[in-house]
Design a protein around this motif. Structure first.
Motif, PDB file in Angstrom:
ATOM      1  N   SER A  46      -9.683   2.362   5.095  1.00 19.04           N
ATOM      2  CA  SER A  46      -9.198   1.805   4.735  1.00 19.04           C
ATOM      3  C   SER A  46      -9.673   0.408   3.537  1.00 19.04           C
ATOM      4  CB  SER A  46      -7.601   1.867   4.849  1.00 19.04           C
ATOM      5  OG  SER A  46      -6.777   3.235   4.570  1.00 19.04           O
ATOM      6  N   PHE A  47     -10.965   0.639   4.446  1.00 15.70           N
ATOM      7  CA  PHE A  47     -11.135  -1.347   5.074  1.00 15.70           C
ATOM      8  C   PHE A  47     -12.792  -1.199   3.703  1.00 15.70           C
ATOM      9  CE2 PHE A  47      -8.686  -0.216   8.831  1.00 15.70           C
ATOM     10  CZ  PHE A  47      -8.525  -0.903   8.578  1.00 15.70           C
ATOM     11  N   ASN A  48     -13.173  -2.174   4.097  1.00 18.28           N
ATOM     12  CA  ASN A  48     -14.421  -2.645   3.462  1.00 18.28           C
ATOM     13  C   ASN A  48     -14.667  -1.931   2.420  1.00 18.28           C
ATOM     14  OD1 ASN A  48     -17.601  -3.979   3.904  1.00 18.28           O
ATOM     15  ND2 ASN A  48     -17.681  -1.905   4.851  1.00 18.28           N
ATOM     16  N   ASN A  49     -13.966  -1.219   1.346  1.00 18.88           N
ATOM     17  CA  ASN A  49     -14.402  -0.523  -0.003  1.00 18.88           C
ATOM     18  C   ASN A  49     -14.173   0.393   0.010  1.00 18.88           C
ATOM     19  OD1 ASN A  49     -14.100  -1.646  -2.728  1.00 18.88           O
ATOM     20  ND2 ASN A  49     -15.582  -0.566  -2.715  1.00 18.88           N
ATOM     21  N   ASP A  76      -6.018   5.261  -0.351  1.00 19.77           N
ATOM     22  CA  ASP A  76      -6.669   3.728  -0.696  1.00 19.77           C
ATOM     23  C   ASP A  76      -7.416   3.978  -2.222  1.00 19.77           C
ATOM     24  OD1 ASP A  76      -5.294   1.815   0.640  1.00 19.77           O
ATOM     25  OD2 ASP A  76      -6.613   2.706   2.408  1.00 19.77           O
ATOM     26  N   PHE A  77      -7.569   3.112  -3.128  1.00 16.55           N
ATOM     27  CA  PHE A  77      -8.480   2.777  -5.137  1.00 16.55           C
ATOM     28  C   PHE A  77      -9.596   1.977  -4.159  1.00 16.55           C
ATOM     29  CE2 PHE A  77      -4.471   4.893  -5.909  1.00 16.55           C
ATOM     30  CZ  PHE A  77      -5.216   5.440  -6.875  1.00 16.55           C
ATOM     31  N   PHE A  78     -10.834   2.111  -4.491  1.00 17.03           N
ATOM     32  CA  PHE A  78     -11.506   1.298  -4.491  1.00 17.03           C
ATOM     33  C   PHE A  78     -12.709   1.527  -5.615  1.00 17.03           C
ATOM     34  CE2 PHE A  78     -10.477   2.168   0.056  1.00 17.03           C
ATOM     35  CZ  PHE A  78      -9.703   0.796   0.530  1.00 17.03           C
ATOM     36  N   TYR A  79     -12.798  -0.002  -6.079  1.00 18.87           N
ATOM     37  CA  TYR A  79     -14.571  -0.114  -7.016  1.00 18.87           C
ATOM     38  C   TYR A  79     -15.489   0.119  -6.187  1.00 18.87           C
ATOM     39  CZ  TYR A  79     -17.148  -1.581 -10.654  1.00 18.87           C
ATOM     40  OH  TYR A  79     -18.350  -1.604 -11.402  1.00 18.87           O
ATOM     41  N   ILE A 109      -4.210  -1.783 -10.033  1.00 18.15           N
ATOM     42  CA  ILE A 109      -2.576  -1.213 -10.877  1.00 18.15           C
ATOM     43  C   ILE A 109      -2.457   0.505 -10.415  1.00 18.15           C
ATOM     44  CG2 ILE A 109      -2.317  -0.157 -13.453  1.00 18.15           C
ATOM     45  CD1 ILE A 109      -1.641  -2.900 -13.313  1.00 18.15           C
ATOM     46  N   LEU A 110      -3.499   1.172  -9.811  1.00 17.09           N
ATOM     47  CA  LEU A 110      -3.425   2.040  -9.430  1.00 17.09           C
ATOM     48  C   LEU A 110      -2.680   2.299  -8.017  1.00 17.09           C
ATOM     49  CD1 LEU A 110      -6.899   3.535 -10.441  1.00 17.09           C
ATOM     50  CD2 LEU A 110      -4.526   5.077 -10.971  1.00 17.09           C
ATOM     51  N   GLN A 111      -3.346   1.182  -7.002  1.00 17.02           N
ATOM     52  CA  GLN A 111      -2.312   1.029  -5.677  1.00 17.02           C
ATOM     53  C   GLN A 111      -0.987   0.827  -6.160  1.00 17.02           C
ATOM     54  OE1 GLN A 111      -5.037   1.045  -3.270  1.00 17.02           O
ATOM     55  NE2 GLN A 111      -3.166   2.659  -2.335  1.00 17.02           N
ATOM     56  N   GLY A 112      -0.569  -0.153  -6.822  1.00 20.28           N
ATOM     57  CA  GLY A 112       0.883  -0.242  -7.109  1.00 20.28           C
ATOM     58  C   GLY A 112       1.375   1.261  -7.141  1.00 20.28           C
ATOM     59  N   SER A 113       0.429   2.069  -8.165  1.00 20.63           N
ATOM     60  CA  SER A 113       1.719   2.953  -8.365  1.00 20.63           C
ATOM     61  C   SER A 113       1.855   4.014  -8.030  1.00 20.63           C
ATOM     62  CB  SER A 113       0.495   3.512 -10.095  1.00 20.63           C
ATOM     63  OG  SER A 113      -0.450   4.548  -9.137  1.00 20.63           O
ATOM     64  N   ILE A 114       0.894   3.940  -7.094  1.00 21.85           N
ATOM     65  CA  ILE A 114       1.277   4.679  -5.748  1.00 21.85           C
ATOM     66  C   ILE A 114       2.118   4.580  -4.649  1.00 21.85           C
ATOM     67  CG2 ILE A 114      -0.433   6.522  -6.644  1.00 21.85           C
ATOM     68  CD1 ILE A 114      -1.477   5.683  -3.876  1.00 21.85           C
ATOM     69  N   LYS A 115       2.384   3.445  -4.294  1.00 24.26           N
ATOM     70  CA  LYS A 115       3.036   2.587  -3.472  1.00 24.26           C
ATOM     71  C   LYS A 115       3.922   2.676  -3.086  1.00 24.26           C
ATOM     72  CE  LYS A 115       4.138  -2.172  -2.159  1.00 24.26           C
ATOM     73  NZ  LYS A 115       4.886  -3.829  -2.038  1.00 24.26           N
ATOM     74  N   ASN A 116       4.440   3.401  -2.529  1.00 17.12           N
ATOM     75  CA  ASN A 116       6.419   3.590  -1.496  1.00 17.12           C
ATOM     76  C   ASN A 116       6.523   5.463  -1.328  1.00 17.12           C
ATOM     77  OD1 ASN A 116       6.911   1.467  -0.552  1.00 17.12           O
ATOM     78  ND2 ASN A 116       7.596   1.025  -1.524  1.00 17.12           N
ATOM     79  N   CYS A 117       4.749   6.227  -1.879  1.00 15.45           N
ATOM     80  CA  CYS A 117       5.353   7.255  -2.469  1.00 15.45           C
ATOM     81  C   CYS A 117       5.149   7.826  -1.329  1.00 15.45           C
ATOM     82  CB  CYS A 117       4.227   8.058  -3.699  1.00 15.45           C
ATOM     83  SG  CYS A 117       4.513   6.677  -5.224  1.00 15.45           S
ATOM     84  N   ARG A 129      -2.275  16.198  -7.913  1.00 11.92           N
ATOM     85  CA  ARG A 129      -1.664  15.285  -7.924  1.00 11.92           C
ATOM     86  C   ARG A 129      -1.434  14.127  -8.412  1.00 11.92           C
ATOM     87  NH1 ARG A 129      -0.171  16.451  -1.227  1.00 11.92           N
ATOM     88  NH2 ARG A 129       1.233  18.509  -1.365  1.00 11.92           N
ATOM     89  N   LEU A 130      -2.671  13.617  -8.448  1.00 10.06           N
ATOM     90  CA  LEU A 130      -2.632  11.828  -9.459  1.00 10.06           C
ATOM     91  C   LEU A 130      -2.597  12.572 -10.926  1.00 10.06           C
ATOM     92  CD1 LEU A 130      -3.384   9.190  -8.822  1.00 10.06           C
ATOM     93  CD2 LEU A 130      -5.764   9.976  -8.992  1.00 10.06           C
ATOM     94  N   LYS A 131      -3.454  13.719 -11.241  1.00  7.74           N
ATOM     95  CA  LYS A 131      -3.421  13.609 -12.775  1.00  7.74           C
ATOM     96  C   LYS A 131      -2.363  13.099 -13.170  1.00  7.74           C
ATOM     97  CE  LYS A 131      -3.201  18.358 -13.229  1.00  7.74           C
ATOM     98  NZ  LYS A 131      -3.853  20.266 -13.393  1.00  7.74           N
ATOM     99  N   ASN A 132      -0.929  13.465 -12.953  1.00  9.32           N
ATOM    100  CA  ASN A 132       0.415  13.339 -13.312  1.00  9.32           C
ATOM    101  C   ASN A 132       1.424  12.305 -13.530  1.00  9.32           C
ATOM    102  OD1 ASN A 132      -0.085  16.336 -15.535  1.00  9.32           O
ATOM    103  ND2 ASN A 132       0.228  17.326 -13.150  1.00  9.32           N
ATOM    104  N   ARG A 133       0.882  12.043 -12.767  1.00  9.36           N
ATOM    105  CA  ARG A 133       1.262  10.533 -12.356  1.00  9.36           C
ATOM    106  C   ARG A 133       0.977   9.540 -13.442  1.00  9.36           C
ATOM    107  NH1 ARG A 133       3.408  10.262  -7.977  1.00  9.36           N
ATOM    108  NH2 ARG A 133       3.682   8.045  -8.225  1.00  9.36           N
ATOM    109  N   THR A 134       1.814   8.765 -13.366  1.00  9.88           N
ATOM    110  CA  THR A 134       1.738   7.948 -13.808  1.00  9.88           C
ATOM    111  C   THR A 134       1.230   6.375 -13.802  1.00  9.88           C
ATOM    112  OG1 THR A 134       4.355   7.217 -14.349  1.00  9.88           O
ATOM    113  CG2 THR A 134       3.363   8.808 -16.255  1.00  9.88           C
ATOM    114  N   LEU A 135       0.816   5.634 -14.756  1.00  2.43           N
ATOM    115  CA  LEU A 135       0.644   4.213 -13.892  1.00  2.43           C
ATOM    116  C   LEU A 135       1.186   3.133 -16.150  1.00  2.43           C
ATOM    117  CD1 LEU A 135      -2.974   3.367 -14.323  1.00  2.43           C
ATOM    118  CD2 LEU A 135      -2.499   5.609 -14.641  1.00  2.43           C
TER     119      LEU A 135
END
Length: 183
Positions: A46-49, A76-79, A109-117, A129-135
């Motif tokens: 979860s660190f250093n990108n 965790d999502f990282f560009y 946006i992606l990080q916020g979309s899975i917060k508390n999931c 699991r990710l493909k049907n989630r929404t943002l």
């Protein structure tokens, strides 16, 4: 164009409508030559990108630059701005519109979309699991993601930080050297 988050309309999208979700080829650290490497090795940290280390590329299958990596277990999502390889249980999201600014916007946006999931060890965030989630994304006049707004918004934030740093050092130089202007 205003760069305020309330100045645009927003719409919900399925993640699979926006991104290609790719299961990245896994490379184990024991297979890699690390000394003096230049290719990023991205893992589930979860660190250093997500960067574990730099490796020597020995004709590995590289993931594309301008993509967004994520690990199934840490969620965790990282560009990623350059080509890279990954460790175990890693995925990446790809869209031809992603550049540095849009990628950084989307990561938040992606990080916020899975917060508390509850994604994590035992319940990994897999591509399935990710493909049907929404943002929710800002949209243009045609109802498509407003890529230009995302880019401009992040450039505006970056410019504010740069201006603050320049102002800080100009004041510091003026105080340290007794001058009154910028250098």
């Amino acid at each position: 164009m205003q760069n305020d988050l309330t100045s645009v309309e927003w719409r919900e999208f399925k993640i699979s409508e926006i991104f290609d979700i790719v299961n990245s080829k896994a490379y184990h650290k024991t297979e890699l030559k690390i000394k003096n490497g230049t290719t990023p090795y991205i893992t589930r940290t979860s660190f250093n990108n997500g960067l574990e280390c730099f490796i020597i590329n020995e004709n590995f299958k590289l993931n594309p630059k301008n993509s967004i990596s994520f690990g199934a277990e840490n969620a965790d999502f990282f560009y990623q701005g350059q080509e890279y390889i990954t460790g175990n249980k890693m995925y990446f999201l790809q869209n031809e519109n992603i550049n540095r600014y849009i990628g950084l916007f989307l990561v938040k946006i992606l990080q916020g979309s899975i917060k508390n999931c509850g994604f994590g060890y035992g319940k990994g965030l897999t591509g399935t699991r990710l493909k049907n989630r929404t943002l929710i994304l800002p949209i243009d006049s045609k109802g498509n993601p407003n890529w230009q707004f995302m880019e401009n918004y992040m450039k505006n934030i970056e410019q504010k930080y740069i201006n603050n740093i320049v102002n800080y050092y100009n004041k510091k130089l003026a105080n340290d050297y007794g001058g009154g202007g910028s250098y």
